[in-house]
Design a protein around this motif. Structure first.
Motif, mmCIF file in Angstrom:
data_model
loop_
_atom_site.group_PDB
_atom_site.id
_atom_site.type_symbol
_atom_site.label_atom_id
_atom_site.label_comp_id
_atom_site.label_asym_id
_atom_site.label_seq_id
_atom_site.Cartn_x
_atom_site.Cartn_y
_atom_site.Cartn_z
ATOM 1 N N THR A 1 0.849 -1.189 0.000
ATOM 2 C CA THR A 1 0.000 0.000 0.000
ATOM 3 C C THR A 1 0.887 1.242 0.000
ATOM 4 O OG1 THR A 1 -0.075 0.157 2.405
ATOM 5 C CG2 THR A 1 -1.775 -1.216 1.326
ATOM 6 N N PRO A 2 0.347 2.361 -0.448
ATOM 7 C CA PRO A 2 1.156 3.589 -0.419
ATOM 8 C C PRO A 2 1.668 3.913 0.981
ATOM 9 C CG PRO A 2 -0.753 3.913 -1.816
ATOM 10 C CD PRO A 2 -0.939 2.575 -1.133
ATOM 11 N N ALA A 3 0.828 3.746 1.989
ATOM 12 C CA ALA A 3 1.244 4.061 3.361
ATOM 13 C C ALA A 3 2.376 3.154 3.828
ATOM 14 C CB ALA A 3 0.056 3.952 4.308
ATOM 15 N N SER A 4 2.279 1.873 3.525
ATOM 16 C CA SER A 4 3.341 0.966 3.967
ATOM 17 C C SER A 4 4.627 1.212 3.183
ATOM 18 C CB SER A 4 2.902 -0.498 3.876
ATOM 19 O OG SER A 4 2.600 -0.862 2.547
ATOM 20 N N MET A 5 4.521 1.537 1.907
ATOM 21 C CA MET A 5 5.709 1.841 1.119
ATOM 22 C C MET A 5 6.396 3.097 1.648
ATOM 23 S SD MET A 5 7.864 1.178 -1.240
ATOM 24 C CE MET A 5 7.310 0.143 -2.571
ATOM 25 N N MET A 6 5.618 4.121 1.970
ATOM 26 C CA MET A 6 6.198 5.352 2.513
ATOM 27 C C MET A 6 6.897 5.075 3.842
ATOM 28 S SD MET A 6 5.752 7.834 0.382
ATOM 29 C CE MET A 6 5.670 9.429 1.150
ATOM 30 N N ALA A 7 6.268 4.260 4.686
ATOM 31 C CA ALA A 7 6.873 3.919 5.976
ATOM 32 C C ALA A 7 8.182 3.156 5.783
ATOM 33 C CB ALA A 7 5.894 3.100 6.821
ATOM 34 N N MET A 8 8.198 2.231 4.828
ATOM 35 C CA MET A 8 9.412 1.471 4.546
ATOM 36 C C MET A 8 10.515 2.402 4.031
ATOM 37 S SD MET A 8 9.276 -1.889 5.038
ATOM 38 C CE MET A 8 10.592 -2.384 3.949
ATOM 39 N N LEU A 9 10.172 3.275 3.113
ATOM 40 C CA LEU A 9 11.162 4.215 2.573
ATOM 41 C C LEU A 9 11.710 5.118 3.666
ATOM 42 C CD1 LEU A 9 9.327 5.084 -0.746
ATOM 43 C CD2 LEU A 9 11.557 3.936 -0.587
ATOM 44 N N ASP A 10 10.830 5.635 4.518
ATOM 45 C CA ASP A 10 11.268 6.500 5.612
ATOM 46 C C ASP A 10 12.186 5.754 6.577
ATOM 47 O OD1 ASP A 10 9.921 8.713 4.620
ATOM 48 O OD2 ASP A 10 8.157 8.413 5.891
ATOM 49 N N ALA A 11 11.856 4.496 6.878
ATOM 50 C CA ALA A 11 12.690 3.695 7.775
ATOM 51 C C ALA A 11 14.057 3.433 7.158
ATOM 52 C CB ALA A 11 11.993 2.372 8.112
ATOM 53 N N CYS A 12 14.090 3.143 5.876
ATOM 54 C CA CYS A 12 15.360 2.889 5.202
ATOM 55 C C CYS A 12 16.211 4.158 5.171
ATOM 56 C CB CYS A 12 15.112 2.360 3.793
ATOM 57 S SG CYS A 12 16.594 1.686 3.006
ATOM 58 N N ALA B 1 14.077 9.690 -3.840
ATOM 59 C CA ALA B 1 13.544 9.864 -5.198
ATOM 60 C C ALA B 1 12.271 9.059 -5.383
ATOM 61 C CB ALA B 1 14.584 9.460 -6.235
ATOM 62 N N VAL B 2 12.231 7.844 -4.858
ATOM 63 C CA VAL B 2 11.010 7.030 -4.944
ATOM 64 C C VAL B 2 9.912 7.677 -4.117
ATOM 65 C CG1 VAL B 2 9.953 4.806 -4.363
ATOM 66 C CG2 VAL B 2 12.211 4.868 -5.440
ATOM 67 N N ARG B 3 10.254 8.110 -2.914
ATOM 68 C CA ARG B 3 9.257 8.750 -2.050
ATOM 69 C C ARG B 3 8.695 10.005 -2.708
ATOM 70 N NH1 ARG B 3 11.457 10.798 3.463
ATOM 71 N NH2 ARG B 3 12.155 12.405 2.065
ATOM 72 N N ASP B 4 9.561 10.811 -3.313
ATOM 73 C CA ASP B 4 9.110 12.036 -3.977
ATOM 74 C C ASP B 4 8.205 11.719 -5.166
ATOM 75 O OD1 ASP B 4 10.565 13.478 -2.151
ATOM 76 O OD2 ASP B 4 12.215 13.940 -3.533
ATOM 77 N N MET B 5 8.507 10.612 -5.842
ATOM 78 C CA MET B 5 7.694 10.202 -6.989
ATOM 79 C C MET B 5 6.288 9.769 -6.529
ATOM 80 S SD MET B 5 8.750 7.434 -9.931
ATOM 81 C CE MET B 5 9.121 6.166 -8.747
ATOM 82 N N MET B 6 6.188 9.261 -5.313
ATOM 83 C CA MET B 6 4.907 8.781 -4.804
ATOM 84 C C MET B 6 4.019 9.906 -4.297
ATOM 85 S SD MET B 6 6.067 5.405 -2.689
ATOM 86 C CE MET B 6 4.419 5.248 -2.000
ATOM 87 N N VAL B 7 4.615 11.007 -3.886
ATOM 88 C CA VAL B 7 3.847 12.120 -3.325
ATOM 89 C C VAL B 7 3.159 12.857 -4.457
ATOM 90 C CG1 VAL B 7 3.983 14.284 -2.048
ATOM 91 C CG2 VAL B 7 5.410 12.342 -1.379
ATOM 92 N N PRO B 8 1.818 13.003 -4.395
ATOM 93 C CA PRO B 8 1.117 13.723 -5.457
ATOM 94 C C PRO B 8 1.543 15.189 -5.530
ATOM 95 C CG PRO B 8 -0.428 12.989 -3.739
ATOM 96 C CD PRO B 8 0.950 12.547 -3.341
ATOM 97 N N ALA B 9 1.646 15.684 -6.738
ATOM 98 C CA ALA B 9 2.085 17.072 -6.955
ATOM 99 C C ALA B 9 1.032 18.067 -6.529
ATOM 100 C CB ALA B 9 2.429 17.278 -8.410
#
Length: 137
Positions: A81-92, A129-137
């Protein structure tokens, strides 16, 4: 990952329920691939660095584990999910920052620590870069 795998990944992710998974149709697969590559390189650098007898070894081991988990999550075709992906990216990103900070303390006299810190920075940049790509403009 080759283009066939990336195409299959995009198809599977976008054909699942849009309410629970990410829509990757508009995402740049090369950015995701670069993130996987950076996570892999960082995992390897941290693993090598953790074998040195430095104070950064625990941070390096933790960072290697986090990068491996992030890479595997990025390769998984369904269920992200977008939320879990964002959390994973932030943790990494956070783990790479911690490891980089620790390794920088030894970088002046350790080529291995300097290499590890550089790999951590590259991984953070790729994850951002992945996180920024996921955030809506």
């Amino acid at each position: 990952m080759d283009s066939m795998m990336m195409d299959a990944w995009r198809t599977n992710m976008t054909s699942a329920s849009e309410a629970t998974t990410m829509d990757l149709a508009a995402m740049d697969m090369s950015v995701l691939q670069a993130c996987m590559d950076a996570c892999s390189a960082c995992e390897q650098a941290c693993t090598v660095c953790s074998t040195q007898l430095m104070d950064c070894a625990p941070a390096c081991m933790n960072c290697a584990d986090m990068c491996n988990t992030m890479m595997r999550a990025l390769m998984r075709m369904q269920g992200m999910t977008p939320a879990s992906m964002m959390a994973m990216l932030d943790a990494c990103i956070a783990m790479c920052q911690t490891c980089m900070d620790e390794c920088m303390e030894h970088a002046a006299h350790s080529d291995v620590c300097r290499m590890c810190a550089q790999a951590c920075q590259a991984c953070m940049d790729a994850c951002m870069a992945v996180r920024d790509m996921m955030v809506p403009a």
